[in-house]
Design a protein around this motif. Structure first.
Motif, PDB file in Angstrom:
ATOM      1  N   VAL A 192       3.659  -5.914  -3.787  1.00 20.90           N
ATOM      2  CA  VAL A 192       3.071  -6.861  -2.836  1.00 20.90           C
ATOM      3  C   VAL A 192       2.758  -8.164  -3.570  1.00 20.90           C
ATOM      4  N   PHE A 193       2.870  -9.266  -2.843  1.00 21.03           N
ATOM      5  CA  PHE A 193       2.563 -10.590  -3.375  1.00 21.03           C
ATOM      6  C   PHE A 193       1.388 -11.155  -2.594  1.00 21.03           C
ATOM      7  N   ALA A 194       0.388 -11.664  -3.294  1.00 18.17           N
ATOM      8  CA  ALA A 194      -0.790 -12.242  -2.641  1.00 18.17           C
ATOM      9  C   ALA A 194      -0.917 -13.710  -3.025  1.00 18.17           C
ATOM     10  N   ALA A 195      -1.107 -14.576  -2.040  1.00 20.28           N
ATOM     11  CA  ALA A 195      -1.248 -16.006  -2.328  1.00 20.28           C
ATOM     12  C   ALA A 195      -1.912 -16.725  -1.178  1.00 20.28           C
ATOM     13  N   LEU A 214      12.103 -13.757  -0.363  1.00 20.46           N
ATOM     14  CA  LEU A 214      13.537 -13.668  -0.666  1.00 20.46           C
ATOM     15  C   LEU A 214      13.839 -12.450  -1.543  1.00 20.46           C
ATOM     16  N   CYS A 215      12.877 -12.056  -2.372  1.00 23.02           N
ATOM     17  CA  CYS A 215      13.027 -10.863  -3.215  1.00 23.02           C
ATOM     18  C   CYS A 215      12.608  -9.595  -2.474  1.00 23.02           C
ATOM     19  N   GLU A 216      12.342  -9.728  -1.169  1.00 23.80           N
ATOM     20  CA  GLU A 216      11.957  -8.621  -0.300  1.00 23.80           C
ATOM     21  C   GLU A 216      10.621  -7.999  -0.689  1.00 23.80           C
ATOM     22  N   VAL A 217       9.697  -8.851  -1.147  1.00 21.54           N
ATOM     23  CA  VAL A 217       8.348  -8.412  -1.482  1.00 21.54           C
ATOM     24  C   VAL A 217       7.422  -8.829  -0.344  1.00 21.54           C
ATOM     25  N   PRO A 218       6.638  -7.899   0.190  1.00 21.52           N
ATOM     26  CA  PRO A 218       5.699  -8.250   1.261  1.00 21.52           C
ATOM     27  C   PRO A 218       4.675  -9.281   0.778  1.00 21.52           C
ATOM     28  N   GLU A 265       5.037   2.676   3.302  1.00 21.12           N
ATOM     29  CA  GLU A 265       6.365   2.359   2.765  1.00 21.12           C
ATOM     30  C   GLU A 265       7.241   1.643   3.815  1.00 21.12           C
ATOM     31  N   LYS A 266       7.182   2.120   5.049  1.00 21.19           N
ATOM     32  CA  LYS A 266       7.994   1.511   6.115  1.00 21.19           C
ATOM     33  C   LYS A 266       7.579   0.058   6.350  1.00 21.19           C
ATOM     34  N   LEU A 267       6.278  -0.202   6.395  1.00 19.59           N
ATOM     35  CA  LEU A 267       5.790  -1.568   6.562  1.00 19.59           C
ATOM     36  C   LEU A 267       6.228  -2.421   5.383  1.00 19.59           C
ATOM     37  N   ARG A 268       6.119  -1.886   4.176  1.00 17.96           N
ATOM     38  CA  ARG A 268       6.518  -2.630   2.974  1.00 17.96           C
ATOM     39  C   ARG A 268       7.994  -3.005   3.042  1.00 17.96           C
ATOM     40  N   GLN A 269       8.831  -2.113   3.495  1.00 16.39           N
ATOM     41  CA  GLN A 269      10.256  -2.396   3.591  1.00 16.39           C
ATOM     42  C   GLN A 269      10.568  -3.372   4.706  1.00 16.39           C
ATOM     43  N   THR A 270       9.765  -3.342   5.767  1.00 14.98           N
ATOM     44  CA  THR A 270       9.938  -4.269   6.890  1.00 14.98           C
ATOM     45  C   THR A 270       9.619  -5.672   6.472  1.00 14.98           C
TER      46      THR A 270
END
Length: 175
Positions: A102-105, A123-127, A170-175
């Motif tokens: 996860v990315f926080a900003a 773009l790197c598919e990180v939530p 996991e599903k939310l993270r992939q979405t």
């Protein structure tokens, strides 16, 4: 309005995947200063650690403000729980995006924006967990829980809740 984006020719840099570490990794990237102060994120870490004891927060960027570092010390967060890496190369940052769950900003100044780092994380598919207005790019462009996780960046409990929501699902993270 100042339009900005990531040049299309550079998109291939973000596309290849790397294996995620065994521990939940949270990434913050951006210089630490009064307009981008991640102190509440640091305060949220003990709440995240209650649910994910092996979670790690990696903070990248020059520290013009010592408050987040002081808070980490006051909370007795160890080097395994929080790392302040300082300034790193763009290539190293892209690798960190790809190794993060996860990315926080957010911006803590008067004006809010998404910023380049969260767009690169996407773009790197990180939530991305952030505090921008849902209608920043127009109606229904950003939808909380669908293509972004929105939190109150002034409230450590809200920040922790958003991060935990992504790490648990996991599903939310992939979405």
């Amino acid at each position: 309005i100042i339009p900005f984006s990531i040049p299309l020719k550079s998109h291939t840099v973000y596309s290849n995947h790397l294996p995620l570490p065994a521990w939940p990794q949270i990434l913050y990237a951006g210089h630490i200063h009064p307009f981008r102060n991640p102190s509440r994120l640091v305060e949220a870490m003990p709440l995240v650690l209650e649910r994910f004891p092996d979670a790690r927060l990696v903070m990248v960027g020059r520290a013009f403000l010592q408050e987040p570092i002081e808070i980490a010390n006051q909370l007795d967060l160890t080097q395994d729980q929080i790392r302040f890496l300082g300034e790193i190369s763009h290539e190293e940052l892209i690798t960190l995006y790809k190794q993060s769950h996860v990315f926080a900003a957010w911006m803590t100044g008067r004006f809010k924006s998404l910023g380049t780092a969260p767009m690169e994380a996407m773009l790197c598919e990180v939530p991305v967990v952030t505090d921008i207005p849902e209608d920043l790019f127009g109606q229904a462009r950003l939808v909380d829980g669908q293509n972004i996780i929105l939190v109150n960046s002034l409230d450590p409990a809200s920040i922790a809740s958003g991060i935990i929501k992504v790490l648990e699902n996991e599903k939310l993270r992939q979405t």
